[in-house]
Design a protein around this motif. Structure first.
Motif, PDB file in Angstrom:
ATOM      1  N   GLY A 282       0.789  -1.244   0.000  1.00 19.02           N
ATOM      2  CA  GLY A 282       0.000   0.000   0.000  1.00 19.02           C
ATOM      3  C   GLY A 282       0.808   1.274   0.000  1.00 19.02           C
ATOM      4  N   THR A 283       2.149   1.155  -0.111  1.00 18.72           N
ATOM      5  CA  THR A 283       2.977   2.365  -0.087  1.00 18.72           C
ATOM      6  C   THR A 283       2.920   3.107  -1.417  1.00 18.72           C
ATOM      7  OG1 THR A 283       4.855   0.941  -0.617  1.00 18.72           O
ATOM      8  CG2 THR A 283       4.590   1.570   1.674  1.00 18.72           C
ATOM      9  N   ALA A 284       3.147   2.394  -2.524  1.00 19.70           N
ATOM     10  CA  ALA A 284       3.179   3.053  -3.840  1.00 19.70           C
ATOM     11  C   ALA A 284       1.886   3.817  -4.163  1.00 19.70           C
ATOM     12  CB  ALA A 284       3.486   2.032  -4.933  1.00 19.70           C
ATOM     13  N   PRO A 285       0.682   3.294  -3.809  1.00 17.09           N
ATOM     14  CA  PRO A 285      -0.528   4.065  -4.106  1.00 17.09           C
ATOM     15  C   PRO A 285      -0.539   5.455  -3.457  1.00 17.09           C
ATOM     16  CG  PRO A 285      -1.114   1.823  -3.531  1.00 17.09           C
ATOM     17  CD  PRO A 285       0.362   1.952  -3.287  1.00 17.09           C
ATOM     18  N   MET A 286       0.206   5.616  -2.345  1.00 15.27           N
ATOM     19  CA  MET A 286       0.226   6.933  -1.692  1.00 15.27           C
ATOM     20  C   MET A 286       0.932   7.964  -2.555  1.00 15.27           C
ATOM     21  SD  MET A 286       0.671   6.352   2.391  1.00 15.27           S
ATOM     22  CE  MET A 286       1.696   4.908   2.558  1.00 15.27           C
ATOM     23  N   VAL A 287       2.026   7.555  -3.220  1.00 18.85           N
ATOM     24  CA  VAL A 287       2.755   8.518  -4.050  1.00 18.85           C
ATOM     25  C   VAL A 287       2.148   8.609  -5.457  1.00 18.85           C
ATOM     26  CG1 VAL A 287       4.612   6.989  -4.877  1.00 18.85           C
ATOM     27  CG2 VAL A 287       5.082   9.388  -4.565  1.00 18.85           C
ATOM     28  N   HIS A 288       1.656   7.480  -5.998  1.00 18.44           N
ATOM     29  CA  HIS A 288       1.001   7.535  -7.312  1.00 18.44           C
ATOM     30  C   HIS A 288      -0.322   8.308  -7.234  1.00 18.44           C
ATOM     31  CE1 HIS A 288       3.582   5.180  -9.962  1.00 18.44           C
ATOM     32  NE2 HIS A 288       3.864   4.426  -8.909  1.00 18.44           N
ATOM     33  N   GLY A 289      -0.957   8.269  -6.064  1.00 23.52           N
ATOM     34  CA  GLY A 289      -2.202   9.018  -5.873  1.00 23.52           C
ATOM     35  C   GLY A 289      -2.008  10.525  -5.910  1.00 23.52           C
ATOM     36  N   ALA A 290      -0.737  10.981  -5.788  1.00 26.93           N
ATOM     37  CA  ALA A 290      -0.448  12.423  -5.818  1.00 26.93           C
ATOM     38  C   ALA A 290      -0.055  12.899  -7.218  1.00 26.93           C
ATOM     39  CB  ALA A 290       0.687  12.744  -4.843  1.00 26.93           C
ATOM     40  N   SER A 291      -0.093  11.992  -8.221  1.00 34.14           N
ATOM     41  CA  SER A 291       0.388  12.380  -9.560  1.00 34.14           C
ATOM     42  C   SER A 291      -0.677  13.136 -10.348  1.00 34.14           C
ATOM     43  CB  SER A 291       0.848  11.145 -10.334  1.00 34.14           C
ATOM     44  OG  SER A 291      -0.261  10.361 -10.680  1.00 34.14           O
ATOM     45  N   LYS A 292      -0.191  13.937 -11.313  1.00 34.40           N
ATOM     46  CA  LYS A 292      -1.089  14.725 -12.186  1.00 34.40           C
ATOM     47  C   LYS A 292      -1.634  13.807 -13.267  1.00 34.40           C
ATOM     48  CE  LYS A 292       1.388  19.116 -11.585  1.00 34.40           C
ATOM     49  NZ  LYS A 292       0.303  19.994 -11.133  1.00 34.40           N
ATOM     50  N   ASN A 293      -2.631  13.046 -12.926  1.00 30.06           N
ATOM     51  CA  ASN A 293      -3.199  12.071 -13.856  1.00 30.06           C
ATOM     52  C   ASN A 293      -4.666  11.873 -13.501  1.00 30.06           C
ATOM     53  OD1 ASN A 293      -3.632   9.987 -15.653  1.00 30.06           O
ATOM     54  ND2 ASN A 293      -1.831   8.819 -15.045  1.00 30.06           N
ATOM     55  N   ASN A 294      -5.544  12.004 -14.489  1.00 27.17           N
ATOM     56  CA  ASN A 294      -6.961  11.731 -14.199  1.00 27.17           C
ATOM     57  C   ASN A 294      -7.427  10.453 -14.894  1.00 27.17           C
ATOM     58  OD1 ASN A 294      -6.992  12.616 -16.784  1.00 27.17           O
ATOM     59  ND2 ASN A 294      -8.407  14.335 -16.482  1.00 27.17           N
ATOM     60  N   GLU A 295      -6.446   9.651 -15.354  1.00 22.50           N
ATOM     61  CA  GLU A 295      -6.748   8.347 -15.956  1.00 22.50           C
ATOM     62  C   GLU A 295      -6.247   7.258 -15.001  1.00 22.50           C
ATOM     63  OE1 GLU A 295      -8.321   7.304 -18.506  1.00 22.50           O
ATOM     64  OE2 GLU A 295      -8.344   8.836 -20.079  1.00 22.50           O
ATOM     65  N   PRO A 296      -7.119   6.673 -14.189  1.00 13.82           N
ATOM     66  CA  PRO A 296      -6.673   5.678 -13.207  1.00 13.82           C
ATOM     67  C   PRO A 296      -5.887   4.519 -13.820  1.00 13.82           C
ATOM     68  CG  PRO A 296      -8.957   6.283 -12.799  1.00 13.82           C
ATOM     69  CD  PRO A 296      -8.563   6.935 -14.086  1.00 13.82           C
ATOM     70  N   ILE A 297      -6.359   4.003 -14.945  1.00 15.14           N
ATOM     71  CA  ILE A 297      -5.718   2.835 -15.566  1.00 15.14           C
ATOM     72  C   ILE A 297      -4.311   3.188 -16.038  1.00 15.14           C
ATOM     73  CG2 ILE A 297      -5.881   1.129 -17.438  1.00 15.14           C
ATOM     74  CD1 ILE A 297      -7.976   0.892 -15.068  1.00 15.14           C
ATOM     75  N   ARG A 298      -4.174   4.401 -16.548  1.00 14.40           N
ATOM     76  CA  ARG A 298      -2.865   4.858 -17.023  1.00 14.40           C
ATOM     77  C   ARG A 298      -1.851   4.858 -15.861  1.00 14.40           C
ATOM     78  NH1 ARG A 298      -3.800   9.854 -20.705  1.00 14.40           N
ATOM     79  NH2 ARG A 298      -4.499   8.255 -22.148  1.00 14.40           N
ATOM     80  N   GLU A 299      -2.265   5.341 -14.711  1.00 12.06           N
ATOM     81  CA  GLU A 299      -1.367   5.377 -13.550  1.00 12.06           C
ATOM     82  C   GLU A 299      -1.048   3.966 -13.070  1.00 12.06           C
ATOM     83  OE1 GLU A 299       1.194   7.506 -11.376  1.00 12.06           O
ATOM     84  OE2 GLU A 299      -0.231   8.428 -12.756  1.00 12.06           O
ATOM     85  N   GLY A 300      -2.055   3.091 -13.108  1.00 12.95           N
ATOM     86  CA  GLY A 300      -1.841   1.694 -12.715  1.00 12.95           C
ATOM     87  C   GLY A 300      -0.831   1.002 -13.604  1.00 12.95           C
ATOM     88  N   LEU A 301      -0.894   1.285 -14.915  1.00 12.70           N
ATOM     89  CA  LEU A 301       0.041   0.680 -15.873  1.00 12.70           C
ATOM     90  C   LEU A 301       1.473   1.161 -15.626  1.00 12.70           C
ATOM     91  CD1 LEU A 301      -2.181   0.985 -19.068  1.00 12.70           C
ATOM     92  CD2 LEU A 301      -1.396  -1.169 -18.060  1.00 12.70           C
ATOM     93  N   ILE A 302       1.617   2.456 -15.339  1.00 13.36           N
ATOM     94  CA  ILE A 302       2.946   3.004 -15.041  1.00 13.36           C
ATOM     95  C   ILE A 302       3.485   2.375 -13.745  1.00 13.36           C
ATOM     96  CG2 ILE A 302       4.177   5.109 -14.306  1.00 13.36           C
ATOM     97  CD1 ILE A 302       2.271   6.642 -16.261  1.00 13.36           C
ATOM     98  N   ASP A 441     -12.902   0.117 -20.610  1.00  8.93           N
ATOM     99  CA  ASP A 441     -13.246   1.422 -21.185  1.00  8.93           C
ATOM    100  C   ASP A 441     -11.992   2.140 -21.697  1.00  8.93           C
ATOM    101  OD1 ASP A 441     -14.926   3.901 -21.554  1.00  8.93           O
ATOM    102  OD2 ASP A 441     -13.575   4.622 -19.983  1.00  8.93           O
ATOM    103  N   TYR A 442     -10.915   2.102 -20.923  1.00 11.72           N
ATOM    104  CA  TYR A 442      -9.682   2.806 -21.281  1.00 11.72           C
ATOM    105  C   TYR A 442      -9.085   2.249 -22.575  1.00 11.72           C
ATOM    106  CZ  TYR A 442      -4.771   4.249 -21.157  1.00 11.72           C
ATOM    107  OH  TYR A 442      -3.551   4.747 -21.502  1.00 11.72           O
ATOM    108  N   PHE A 443      -8.965   0.910 -22.653  1.00 10.93           N
ATOM    109  CA  PHE A 443      -8.337   0.323 -23.841  1.00 10.93           C
ATOM    110  C   PHE A 443      -9.226   0.454 -25.084  1.00 10.93           C
ATOM    111  CE2 PHE A 443      -5.801  -1.920 -20.526  1.00 10.93           C
ATOM    112  CZ  PHE A 443      -4.573  -1.383 -20.893  1.00 10.93           C
ATOM    113  N   LYS A 444     -10.523   0.519 -24.875  1.00  9.86           N
ATOM    114  CA  LYS A 444     -11.441   0.771 -26.003  1.00  9.86           C
ATOM    115  C   LYS A 444     -11.213   2.178 -26.558  1.00  9.86           C
ATOM    116  CE  LYS A 444     -15.725  -0.736 -25.495  1.00  9.86           C
ATOM    117  NZ  LYS A 444     -17.107  -0.716 -24.975  1.00  9.86           N
ATOM    118  N   ARG A 445     -11.050   3.151 -25.647  1.00  5.31           N
ATOM    119  CA  ARG A 445     -10.795   4.544 -26.073  1.00  5.31           C
ATOM    120  C   ARG A 445      -9.429   4.665 -26.745  1.00  5.31           C
ATOM    121  NH1 ARG A 445     -10.162   7.767 -21.866  1.00  5.31           N
ATOM    122  NH2 ARG A 445     -10.684   6.346 -20.190  1.00  5.31           N
ATOM    123  N   MET A 446      -8.433   3.921 -26.230  1.00 11.61           N
ATOM    124  CA  MET A 446      -7.094   3.978 -26.834  1.00 11.61           C
ATOM    125  C   MET A 446      -7.108   3.453 -28.268  1.00 11.61           C
ATOM    126  SD  MET A 446      -4.669   5.283 -24.912  1.00 11.61           S
ATOM    127  CE  MET A 446      -5.871   6.542 -24.552  1.00 11.61           C
TER     128      MET A 446
END
Length: 449
Positions: A282-302, A441-446
């Protein structure tokens, strides 16, 4: 007290954590449709900043978020954690670290997607992410007790005591002892206080300064370590296939493990992999949750690239150095001293100094990022106006880590990590269908772009 901490860590890292992290992660790997294998190319193009937008709410870029997360994970877990795994479980433990890493990639994809999907706000109105906010925003107020469990364990487990302990050991072994300047306990105190001052300069500047320093340090430190280790591997290149075979065969024989049971090897591998890449903790979600990204799946992939870089690449290289040089069979050293012996054997004269530079940067960058994690947990428990008090507590414990015993330090951190994993994985399973739907939904849009 020390005996109790060691016994608790050994118990919880037996069957309970194996089921939660390895079992849970395996289910998520299937549920995702094997996203870590199918979408790794897309994840790498995201990391290069192809879709970054500075106008999106958040405090740091996705690259800075991954750099900060890797600064916390690519660290001493890869240098001394691998050595501890081989000492306790033999080469076979590395195989189970690999399995944990691929499973961990799926876990990180889910947990870090949720960190963007369910962001919350602290008492100052600042947007925040992490399992505590995922639980509160995604599962509802009746589950808030899980957020408190996570944050209490985080305040205790996300201290830099292990890094302080191992950095002190390296500095004394490489610089002070050969020069006849080591004065035992007094030396530990001096090193501890010096580390505390260096860390204070960075962490008292907040996440933006931490992320800025981490995004510059991480590529340098991984590059330096990578090049040094590759030189050693090429020196013994003829033996590499045999070592890789040994890792796989030992994983199922348990011959080299203390106790000789395959189950013990799996547990040691899973435990060290969790400490190394932190997937499901649960540590990484704390710092990834602060990133400038409004695409959840995109952040998860990174985010899922973290365990791959950390465990599959860096840990494997460290394991090969220890095995190729044979030091794991010929020395009584443990932790970072074992890796030091391997570097010394392979590159006499310069190996120990190259490792010391790597350890110094690894340890300090991890110390910077851990302070942010603990700060966020404290912020959630006591409010943003009191969160800065945590930094002072954190800085004092660096000195304590420098003078404490290695076994107690490792067990305290391991035990608290395990407690943090329980709320993280409960919330991830509860909300996994939301990630699956968002992923489709994300991969369909991509595809349509």
């Amino acid at each position: 007290m020390g005996d109790f901490i060691i016994a608790f860590a050994d118990w919880i890292w037996g069957t309970p954590m194996l089921v939660v992290l390895m079992g849970g992660g395996s289910i998520l790997l299937f549920h995702s449709g094997f996203v870590p294998f199918r979408k790794i190319g897309h994840a790498i193009s995201l990391l290069r900043g192809k879709y970054d937008d500075s106008n999106i709410p958040g405090q740091i870029t996705s690259f800075q978020a991954l750099s900060s997360a890797i600064a916390a994970t690519v660290g001493l877990g890869n240098i001394s954690g691998v050595a501890i795994a081989i000492t306790m479980g033999g080469p076979g433990a590395i195989f189970w670290m690999w399995v944990s890493a691929f499973v961990g990639m799926a876990t990180k994809f889910y947990t870090c997607s949720l960190a963007i999907m369910y962001r919350g706000k602290d008492s100052r109105g600042e947007v925040q992410g992490g399992p505590m906010y995922v639980i509160e925003e995604g599962m509802g107020k009746k589950w808030k007790f899980l957020s408190y469990i996570f944050c209490i364990a985080g305040v205790m487990g996300l201290l830099a005591i292990f890094q302080a302990n191992q950095l002190t050991a390296v500095f004394r072994t490489v610089i002070l002892e050969p020069a006849g300047l080591d004065e035992g306990e007094k030396t530990k105190w001096i090193i501890g206080i010096t580390m505390m001052i260096i860390v204070a300069i960075v962490i008292l500047g907040g996440i933006k300064r931490i992320a800025n320093v981490a995004s510059k340090l991480v590529p340098f430190m991984v590059g330096l370590y990578f090049i040094t280790v590759l030189i050693i591997v090429f020196k013994y290149i003829g033996d590499v296939p045999d070592m890789l075979v040994k890792i796989v065969t030992d994983a199922f024989s348990g011959e080299a493990a203390a106790g000789g049971a395959v189950g013990a090897v799996i547990i040691i591998g899973a435990r060290r992999a969790a400490f190394s890449n932190e997937a499901g903790i649960g540590t990484a979600p704390m710092v990834h949750g602060a990133s400038k990204n409004n695409e959840p799946i995109r952040e998860g992939l990174i985010a899922m690239l973290g365990p791959f870089i950390d465990t599959i690449v860096v840990c494997t290289l460290t394991a090969l150095v220890i095995m190729l040089t044979g030091v794991w069979q010929t020395t009584e050293s443990d932790g970072v001293r074992l890796t030091l012996a391997a570097f010394d054997t392979a590159l006499p004269g310069v190996g120990r100094y190259l490792l010391m530079v790597a350890v110094l940067i690894f340890a300090l960058s991890t110390m910077f990022t851990y302070s942010y994690y603990g700060h966020k947990c404290f912020n959630y428990l006591f409010g943003a106006d009191k969160a800065d008090y945590y930094n002072y507590f954190y800085l004092i414990t660096i000195v304590a880590g420098a003078v404490a015993s290695l076994q107690v330090v490792v067990s305290l951190v391991d035990g608290m990590y395990a407690v943090m994993a329980i709320p993280t994985m409960i919330s991830t399973f509860y909300l996994a269908p939301k990630v699956k739907a968002a992923s489709k939904d994300y991969f369909k849009r991509m595809k349509s772009n």
